[in-house]
Scaffold this motif. Structure first.
Motif, PDB file in Angstrom:
ATOM      1  N   HIS A  63       0.797  -1.214  -0.064  1.00 58.05           N
ATOM      2  CA  HIS A  63      -0.181   0.297  -0.085  1.00 58.05           C
ATOM      3  C   HIS A  63       1.118   1.347  -0.100  1.00 58.05           C
ATOM      4  O   HIS A  63       0.550   2.170  -0.743  1.00 58.05           O
ATOM      5  N   PHE A  71      -0.709   2.171   5.888  1.00 54.54           N
ATOM      6  CA  PHE A  71      -1.416   1.277   5.641  1.00 54.54           C
ATOM      7  C   PHE A  71      -3.019   2.197   6.208  1.00 54.54           C
ATOM      8  O   PHE A  71      -3.072   2.232   7.104  1.00 54.54           O
ATOM      9  N   GLN A 150      -2.260  -3.651  -7.544  1.00 53.85           N
ATOM     10  CA  GLN A 150      -1.303  -2.813  -7.402  1.00 53.85           C
ATOM     11  C   GLN A 150       0.323  -3.632  -8.069  1.00 53.85           C
ATOM     12  O   GLN A 150       0.124  -4.601  -7.970  1.00 53.85           O
ATOM     13  N   THR A 175      -2.201   0.710 -10.603  1.00 55.05           N
ATOM     14  CA  THR A 175      -3.442  -0.908  -9.620  1.00 55.05           C
ATOM     15  C   THR A 175      -3.348  -1.372 -11.085  1.00 55.05           C
ATOM     16  O   THR A 175      -4.208  -0.516 -12.735  1.00 55.05           O
TER      17      THR A 175
END
Length: 195
Positions: A63, A71, A150, A175
């Motif tokens: 992330h 996150f 991702q 993404t």
């Protein structure tokens, strides 16, 4: 007349190892070595702390690399508490992962998350979880599974492609949108999600 080498009791003879273990209060393992029991159950509110910790531990770096921020624990808690379908995966009675999904009116099921504790990865648990979700999606009348991954997560991308997902679009930031058609039906173009 009883045999002197054997106690005078009725019933079948137990093996010495089992008798000794029983005498010391130990139980035989519930599952023979090399086997496991995997079950799926709906998430309960008391699971939320564990789910958030697991997701942060397993996905936090991905992330941060993809989005440039820590996150989003608060967002995940809010998502869980909203009642979106979330399933806890248990192996031999202990939680080892979870998945979450969002059905749509267009016949797609968006897989929001599939997270398996790294200690239990590469044992077929994630594959079986996706098979379970696919069967559930078919029962709901869905024709397509959708997942967003991702590009900094090559392990998850490889896993999805092994399961038959194919890239259909890319959205920012970093993404990939992947679909797996699971039954015949109208397939609509991908729609960018607002997150």
């Amino acid at each position: 007349m009883p045999n002197r080498n054997r106690p005078g009791r009725a019933g079948p003879k137990r093996s010495r190892a089992r008798s000794n273990a029983h005498a010391r209060g130990r139980r035989a393992p519930a599952h023979p070595p090399g086997t496991e029991e995997v079950r799926y159950r709906p998430r309960r509110p008391e699971d939320d702390d564990w789910i958030v910790q697991l997701a942060r531990r397993e996905l936090g770096d991905v992330h941060e690399q993809a989005f440039g921020e820590p996150f989003p624990e608060a967002e995940l808690r809010q998502y869980l508490q909203s009642g979106m379908p979330t399933v806890v995966i248990e192996r031999n009675g202990r939680p080892v992962g979870f998945y979450s999904y969002l059905p749509s009116a267009e016949g797609k099921v968006h897989v929001s998350a599939l997270v398996i504790d790294s200690k239990f990865q590469r044992k077929g648990i994630g594959r079986r979880a996706m098979e379970n979700l696919e069967a559930e999606a078919k029962r709901m009348g869905a024709h397509t599974l959708e997942v967003f991954i991702q590009d900094v997560n090559p392990k998850s991308l490889a896993f999805a492609k092994q399961l038959g997902f194919r890239e259909v679009a890319r959205v920012e930031p970093r993404t990939l949108v992947l679909w797996k058609v699971i039954s015949s039906g109208p397939v609509l173009p991908p729609v960018a999600m607002p997150f």
